[in-house]
Motif scaffolding. Structure first.
Motif, short mmCIF file in Angstrom:
data_model
loop_
_atom_site.label_atom_id
_atom_site.label_comp_id
_atom_site.label_asym_id
_atom_site.label_seq_id
_atom_site.Cartn_x
_atom_site.Cartn_y
_atom_site.Cartn_z
N ASN A 237 0.72 -1.23 0.12
CA ASN A 237 -0.08 -0.08 0.09
C ASN A 237 0.77 1.28 -0.06
N GLN A 238 2.30 1.08 0.22
CA GLN A 238 3.19 2.21 -0.18
C GLN A 238 4.45 1.71 -0.25
N ASP A 239 5.58 2.60 -0.74
CA ASP A 239 6.89 1.95 -0.92
C ASP A 239 7.54 1.79 0.57
N HIS A 240 8.35 0.98 0.33
CA HIS A 240 9.13 0.40 1.39
C HIS A 240 10.59 0.33 1.40
N LEU A 241 11.42 0.30 2.56
CA LEU A 241 12.89 -0.24 2.12
C LEU A 241 13.05 -1.64 2.05
N PHE A 242 13.79 -1.90 1.12
CA PHE A 242 14.09 -3.43 0.94
C PHE A 242 15.56 -3.67 0.65
N ASN A 243 16.12 -4.80 0.99
CA ASN A 243 17.64 -5.13 0.64
C ASN A 243 17.39 -5.26 -0.92
N TYR A 244 18.47 -4.76 -1.61
CA TYR A 244 18.13 -4.51 -3.20
C TYR A 244 19.95 -4.94 -3.73
N TYR A 245 19.87 -5.18 -4.82
CA TYR A 245 21.14 -5.45 -5.48
C TYR A 245 20.85 -5.86 -7.08
N GLU A 246 21.73 -4.96 -7.87
CA GLU A 246 21.95 -5.08 -9.21
C GLU A 246 23.15 -5.74 -9.55
N LYS B 176 18.35 -8.44 -11.15
CA LYS B 176 18.28 -7.97 -10.04
C LYS B 176 17.80 -8.79 -9.01
N PHE B 177 17.97 -8.29 -7.76
CA PHE B 177 17.63 -9.30 -6.36
C PHE B 177 17.15 -8.25 -5.56
N VAL B 178 16.07 -8.75 -4.94
CA VAL B 178 15.22 -8.01 -3.80
C VAL B 178 15.02 -9.06 -2.74
N GLU B 179 15.28 -8.74 -1.32
CA GLU B 179 14.87 -9.65 -0.15
C GLU B 179 13.93 -9.15 0.33
N LEU B 180 12.87 -10.11 0.79
CA LEU B 180 11.55 -9.74 1.38
C LEU B 180 11.82 -10.66 2.55
N LYS C 96 8.07 -12.27 8.93
CA LYS C 96 7.93 -11.73 10.18
C LYS C 96 9.05 -12.33 11.20
N GLY C 97 9.67 -11.24 11.98
CA GLY C 97 10.70 -11.69 12.87
C GLY C 97 12.09 -11.50 12.18
N ASP C 98 12.23 -11.32 11.02
CA ASP C 98 13.51 -11.12 10.26
C ASP C 98 14.59 -12.41 10.33
N GLU C 99 14.14 -13.43 10.79
CA GLU C 99 15.16 -14.68 10.96
C GLU C 99 15.13 -15.31 9.42
N ALA C 100 14.08 -15.15 8.87
CA ALA C 100 13.86 -15.84 7.33
C ALA C 100 13.49 -14.90 6.50
N SER C 101 13.72 -15.05 5.17
CA SER C 101 13.47 -14.29 4.10
C SER C 101 13.32 -14.91 2.74
N MET C 102 12.70 -14.38 2.05
CA MET C 102 12.96 -14.74 0.43
C MET C 102 13.37 -13.81 -0.32
N VAL C 103 14.40 -14.41 -1.07
CA VAL C 103 15.12 -13.36 -2.21
C VAL C 103 14.70 -13.80 -3.59
N ILE C 104 14.20 -12.69 -4.35
CA ILE C 104 13.61 -12.92 -5.74
C ILE C 104 14.62 -12.32 -6.71
N VAL C 105 15.01 -13.40 -7.49
CA VAL C 105 16.05 -13.02 -8.44
C VAL C 105 15.49 -13.03 -9.98
N LEU C 106 15.34 -11.64 -10.38
CA LEU C 106 14.73 -11.37 -11.58
C LEU C 106 15.96 -11.02 -12.72
N PRO C 107 15.85 -12.06 -13.57
CA PRO C 107 16.61 -11.65 -14.90
C PRO C 107 16.45 -10.36 -15.76
#
Length: 296
Positions: free
Chosen positions: A121-130, A137-141, A144-155
């Protein structure tokens, strides 16, 4: 303290009941690999498959079903290894289900399909890398709790997914993320995949264990050449939606940009073509997947 995520991994070795499993092996498998070993009558293939599948269902909260088909078993079957994984977590920054839209997704052959896309619903800060080397391009989502995450790798283009597959070791080594203000637009997707790992392991050089002329599994039971691995089967279930991965509705944890952040326009991270993803817990990768068509 609430549980932040659920990870269920089921590993078990089923051995033809003609061969007695050595107690030393059972202890090592349980202590070191958290795996079980059990004797079973493969000649009664329907009963054997039912027994294996019930065990997997119990370990994965009934999310992974019918792992083994009776057709894959017979009286010549000697060893079957099964592996199943179930993961459940809530997004730290949840997508807003009211903002879901239909958008174009371009498959590997450039065929255009319409898929349901999730938005925040608005822009957020994410870990990002090109990465210019990987052309992705990579983004880390975070979950909850920040122990686990999903990284999307977009060609960078629809044809680059195979190149990423071939360089998966480099993909998983990426860790130089920076915090970026992003507008992430991600398709809902679901994976319920059964993989015969035997052919994959053979391509990776694991061959002797499948060859009765070379296999030596006498440390498990029987004599040299008695036991060979007949099947190695893996099945994974992943369901990605606004709440998280196989998640129920929950209160969102805020991670919006602070007032002191740059006023530069956020980058769009539009996942509108085939991509890779991986889930990590405490920096350990527990699941890797690819999505070529979110509608399947």
């Amino acid at each position: 303290m609430c549980k932040l995520y659920t990870l269920k991994i089921a590993n078990k070795m089923y051995i033809k009941n003609k061969y007695r499993i050595k107690s030393k092996f059972k202890k090592l498998a349980k202590d070191i690999y958290k795996a079980e070993a059990e004797s079973i009558d493969f000649s009664n293939k329907r009963k054997a498959a039912k027994k294996i599948n019930r065990w997997v269902e119990k370990r994965t909260k009934n999310k992974i079903r019918n792992l083994i088909s009776p057709k894959s078993l017979n009286k010549k079957t000697r060893v079957v290894l099964v592996n199943a994984l179930y993961f459940k977590a809530q997004w730290s920054i949840q997508f807003d289900h009211l903002l879901a839209t239909k958008n174009n997704f371009y498959k590997i052959d450039n065929e255009r399909i319409e898929v349901e896309m999730m938005h925040h619903n608005q822009d957020h800060l994410f870990n990002y890398y090109e990465s210019s080397e990987l052309s992705a391009k990579f983004v880390e989502l975070p979950f909850k709790g920040d122990e686990a995450s999903m990284v999307i790798v977009l060609p960078n283009d629809t044809q680059a997914l195979a190149r990423l597959d071939d360089q998966i070791d480099k993909v998983l080594e990426v860790d130089n993320f920076t915090s970026e203000l992003l507008n992430v637009i991600l398709p809902k997707f679901r994976i319920d995949a059964r993989i015969n790992m035997k052919s994959i392991l053979k391509r990776l050089g694991v061959r002797r264990a499948f060859d009765e002329r070379q296999a030596d599994l006498s440390g498990i039971g029987g004599r040299r050449g008695d036991l060979v691995i007949s099947e190695v089967v893996q099945k994974s279930f992943v369901n990605v939606s606004e709440g998280g991965v196989e998640a129920a509705a929950a209160t969102s944890v805020s991670n919006t940009a602070p007032a002191s952040a740059s006023t530069a326009a956020p980058k769009d991270f539009m996942v509108d073509r085939p991509f890779l993803f991986y889930i990590k817990i405490k920096k350990t990768v527990v699941l890797i997947g690819r999505v070529a068509d979110p509608t399947l």
